[in-house]
Design a protein around this motif. Structure first.
Motif, PDB file in Angstrom:
ATOM      1  N   HIS A 133       0.814  -1.224   0.000  1.00 26.34           N
ATOM      2  CA  HIS A 133       0.000   0.000   0.000  1.00 26.34           C
ATOM      3  C   HIS A 133       0.840   1.264   0.000  1.00 26.34           C
ATOM      4  O   HIS A 133       0.314   2.356  -0.136  1.00 26.34           O
ATOM      5  CB  HIS A 133      -0.921   0.028   1.217  1.00 26.34           C
ATOM      6  N   GLY A 134       2.112   1.155   0.174  1.00 21.48           N
ATOM      7  CA  GLY A 134       2.922   2.358   0.268  1.00 21.48           C
ATOM      8  C   GLY A 134       2.565   3.150   1.516  1.00 21.48           C
ATOM      9  O   GLY A 134       2.156   2.584   2.530  1.00 21.48           O
ATOM     10  N   LEU A 135       2.697   4.454   1.435  1.00 25.80           N
ATOM     11  CA  LEU A 135       2.336   5.317   2.556  1.00 25.80           C
ATOM     12  C   LEU A 135       0.965   5.917   2.298  1.00 25.80           C
ATOM     13  O   LEU A 135       0.700   6.449   1.218  1.00 25.80           O
ATOM     14  CB  LEU A 135       3.344   6.451   2.715  1.00 25.80           C
TER      15      LEU A 135
ATOM     16  N   PHE B 249       4.421   6.867  10.363  1.00 17.59           N
ATOM     17  CA  PHE B 249       5.407   7.918  10.134  1.00 17.59           C
ATOM     18  C   PHE B 249       4.779   9.289  10.304  1.00 17.59           C
ATOM     19  O   PHE B 249       3.684   9.551   9.808  1.00 17.59           O
ATOM     20  CB  PHE B 249       5.996   7.821   8.723  1.00 17.59           C
TER      21      PHE B 249
ATOM     22  N   ALA C  39       8.780  17.365   2.176  1.00 19.54           N
ATOM     23  CA  ALA C  39       8.390  16.888   3.496  1.00 19.54           C
ATOM     24  C   ALA C  39       9.560  16.145   4.129  1.00 19.54           C
ATOM     25  O   ALA C  39      10.322  15.471   3.446  1.00 19.54           O
ATOM     26  CB  ALA C  39       7.179  15.963   3.390  1.00 19.54           C
TER      27      ALA C  39
ATOM     28  N   PHE D 161      10.631  13.403   7.170  1.00 14.44           N
ATOM     29  CA  PHE D 161       9.994  12.306   7.885  1.00 14.44           C
ATOM     30  C   PHE D 161      10.741  11.933   9.159  1.00 14.44           C
ATOM     31  O   PHE D 161      11.973  12.017   9.217  1.00 14.44           O
ATOM     32  CB  PHE D 161       9.910  11.069   6.986  1.00 14.44           C
ATOM     33  N   GLY D 162       9.969  11.475  10.134  1.00 18.23           N
ATOM     34  CA  GLY D 162      10.546  10.869  11.315  1.00 18.23           C
ATOM     35  C   GLY D 162      10.965   9.437  11.034  1.00 18.23           C
ATOM     36  O   GLY D 162      10.794   8.936   9.919  1.00 18.23           O
ATOM     37  N   GLN D 163      11.502   8.780  12.057  1.00 15.24           N
ATOM     38  CA  GLN D 163      12.044   7.441  11.886  1.00 15.24           C
ATOM     39  C   GLN D 163      10.979   6.348  11.959  1.00 15.24           C
ATOM     40  O   GLN D 163      11.268   5.199  11.667  1.00 15.24           O
ATOM     41  CB  GLN D 163      13.113   7.178  12.948  1.00 15.24           C
TER      42      GLN D 163
ATOM     43  N   ARG E 129       6.772   1.523  15.054  1.00 16.72           N
ATOM     44  CA  ARG E 129       6.228   0.211  14.694  1.00 16.72           C
ATOM     45  C   ARG E 129       5.221  -0.193  15.756  1.00 16.72           C
ATOM     46  O   ARG E 129       5.590  -0.405  16.908  1.00 16.72           O
ATOM     47  CB  ARG E 129       7.333  -0.825  14.579  1.00 16.72           C
TER      48      ARG E 129
ATOM     49  N   TYR F 236      11.469  10.212  -3.087  1.00 14.96           N
ATOM     50  CA  TYR F 236      12.036   9.903  -1.786  1.00 14.96           C
ATOM     51  C   TYR F 236      12.700   8.544  -1.832  1.00 14.96           C
ATOM     52  O   TYR F 236      12.325   7.668  -2.615  1.00 14.96           O
ATOM     53  CB  TYR F 236      10.934   9.868  -0.706  1.00 14.96           C
TER      54      TYR F 236
ATOM     55  N   GLN G 248      13.877   5.279   0.783  1.00 22.15           N
ATOM     56  CA  GLN G 248      13.705   4.683   2.099  1.00 22.15           C
ATOM     57  C   GLN G 248      14.581   3.452   2.217  1.00 22.15           C
ATOM     58  O   GLN G 248      14.393   2.475   1.507  1.00 22.15           O
ATOM     59  CB  GLN G 248      12.245   4.293   2.352  1.00 22.15           C
TER      60      GLN G 248
ATOM     61  N   GLY H 258      13.803  -0.277   7.153  1.00 18.81           N
ATOM     62  CA  GLY H 258      13.622   0.023   8.560  1.00 18.81           C
ATOM     63  C   GLY H 258      13.822   1.481   8.941  1.00 18.81           C
ATOM     64  O   GLY H 258      13.842   1.800  10.138  1.00 18.81           O
ATOM     65  N   ARG H 259      13.936   2.333   7.947  1.00 15.41           N
ATOM     66  CA  ARG H 259      14.184   3.739   8.237  1.00 15.41           C
ATOM     67  C   ARG H 259      13.060   4.617   7.706  1.00 15.41           C
ATOM     68  O   ARG H 259      12.149   4.157   7.017  1.00 15.41           O
ATOM     69  CB  ARG H 259      15.509   4.187   7.595  1.00 15.41           C
ATOM     70  N   GLY H 260      13.127   5.897   8.009  1.00 14.51           N
ATOM     71  CA  GLY H 260      12.174   6.849   7.459  1.00 14.51           C
ATOM     72  C   GLY H 260      12.528   7.232   6.032  1.00 14.51           C
ATOM     73  O   GLY H 260      13.530   6.798   5.491  1.00 14.51           O
ATOM     74  N   LEU H 261      11.680   8.032   5.434  1.00 11.26           N
ATOM     75  CA  LEU H 261      11.916   8.460   4.057  1.00 11.26           C
ATOM     76  C   LEU H 261      12.833   9.670   4.021  1.00 11.26           C
ATOM     77  O   LEU H 261      12.732  10.574   4.853  1.00 11.26           O
ATOM     78  CB  LEU H 261      10.596   8.816   3.376  1.00 11.26           C
TER      79      LEU H 261
ATOM     80  N   HIS I 217      14.155  12.779   1.567  1.00  9.09           N
ATOM     81  CA  HIS I 217      13.808  13.539   0.358  1.00  9.09           C
ATOM     82  C   HIS I 217      14.988  13.570  -0.593  1.00  9.09           C
ATOM     83  O   HIS I 217      16.130  13.839  -0.201  1.00  9.09           O
ATOM     84  CB  HIS I 217      13.424  14.959   0.757  1.00  9.09           C
TER      85      HIS I 217
ATOM     86  N   PHE J 101      10.196   6.131  -3.711  1.00  8.70           N
ATOM     87  CA  PHE J 101       8.792   6.516  -3.800  1.00  8.70           C
ATOM     88  C   PHE J 101       8.647   7.868  -4.487  1.00  8.70           C
ATOM     89  O   PHE J 101       9.452   8.775  -4.252  1.00  8.70           O
ATOM     90  CB  PHE J 101       8.171   6.648  -2.397  1.00  8.70           C
TER      91      PHE J 101
ATOM     92  N   PHE K  51       1.585   9.231  -1.828  1.00  7.37           N
ATOM     93  CA  PHE K  51       2.710   8.399  -2.216  1.00  7.37           C
ATOM     94  C   PHE K  51       2.255   7.189  -3.009  1.00  7.37           C
ATOM     95  O   PHE K  51       1.161   6.658  -2.816  1.00  7.37           O
ATOM     96  CB  PHE K  51       3.445   7.911  -0.965  1.00  7.37           C
TER      97      PHE K  51
ATOM     98  N   THR L 232       3.360   3.138  -4.262  1.00 13.35           N
ATOM     99  CA  THR L 232       3.725   1.936  -3.502  1.00 13.35           C
ATOM    100  C   THR L 232       5.214   1.639  -3.567  1.00 13.35           C
ATOM    101  O   THR L 232       5.696   0.760  -2.876  1.00 13.35           O
ATOM    102  CB  THR L 232       2.944   0.716  -3.999  1.00 13.35           C
TER     103      THR L 232
END
Lengths: 110, 111
Positions: A41-43, A90, A99, A101-103, A106, B35, B37, B40-43, B45, B88, B101, B103
């Motif tokens: 689904h992505g984000l 996120f 934008a 993003f945070g880490q 989960r 972006y 990724q 296990g981390r954030g995105l 830019h 992404f 976003f 997939t």
């Protein structure tokens, strides 16, 4: 990372319990967002805020609420967690344009 | 939904080769962003291209935008193992306040 902190980073909770995730920024950006990321689904956007006390729904807002009482904090609440809300969450901030993003958090609902 | 779609879903190349991934979207946009990724981390830019721009470069990255076809491409030249990640595209809403976003494309660069 652009001054965004998510807490907690990991959480396991039981079905039916309330859960609050916190996003804190030090960038003074106007816009804050909550996304969930699931395989295939992505984000997907849950809710976003365009100022203190100003929030709006995203694509998948059912079962979630948000609050922003200060510029720097954006809270996401699951009133009664369900297994379908198991995901990685996120937070993002923006001042129009890119934008940051945070880490991620989960969350596992058992 | 305004969500973009990346193509291919997965891509595996040898180090040194170029990697191209594509993004298609559904509605008019102000900006399109790419972006990265790591697992296990954030995105993170990478690059933003505005609707009135056709091409943009940043280091080894080249992004094109064709608003008539509602599509964009990201080219990574001379790929490295460290480029292994998911990529992404994100489009904004007509108000510019929301980001949607796709997939993602999972890129594996083999050393």
């Amino acid at each position: 990372d652009a001054g965004i902190t998510q807490s907690p980073r990991h959480k396991v909770t039981e079905t039916g319990t309330p859960v609050t995730l916190r996003c804190h920024q030090t960038e003074n950006h106007r816009y804050m967002y909550w996304y969930r990321q699931d395989p295939g689904h992505g984000l997907r956007l849950i809710h976003y805020s365009y100022g203190v006390k100003d929030t709006d729904k995203g694509e998948v807002s059912d079962g979630y609420s948000v609050s922003r009482s200060k510029t720097e904090d954006f809270l996401l609440t699951l009133e009664s967690a369900t297994s379908s809300q198991t995901s990685v969450y996120f937070c993002a901030i923006s001042d129009r344009g890119e934008a940051f993003f945070g880490q991620g958090t989960r969350l596992t609902v058992v | 939904s305004q969500q973009g779609e990346e193509d291919p879903q997965a891509l595996s190349i040898q180090e040194g080769e170029n990697a191209t991934m594509n993004c298609s979207y559904k509605t008019s946009i102000n900006n399109l962003q790419w972006y990265r990724q790591n697992s296990g981390r954030g995105l993170v830019h990478l690059i933003l291209i505005r609707s009135n721009e056709r091409e943009k470069h940043s280091g080894r990255l080249r992004v094109t935008l064709d608003t008539s076809k509602k599509s964009s491409s990201l080219l990574i030249t001379a790929s490295r193992a460290a480029d292994t990640a998911s990529y992404f595209c994100a489009t904004d809403s007509n108000t510019g306040n929301q980001f949607y976003f796709g997939t993602g494309t999972s890129l594996t660069v083999i050393p």
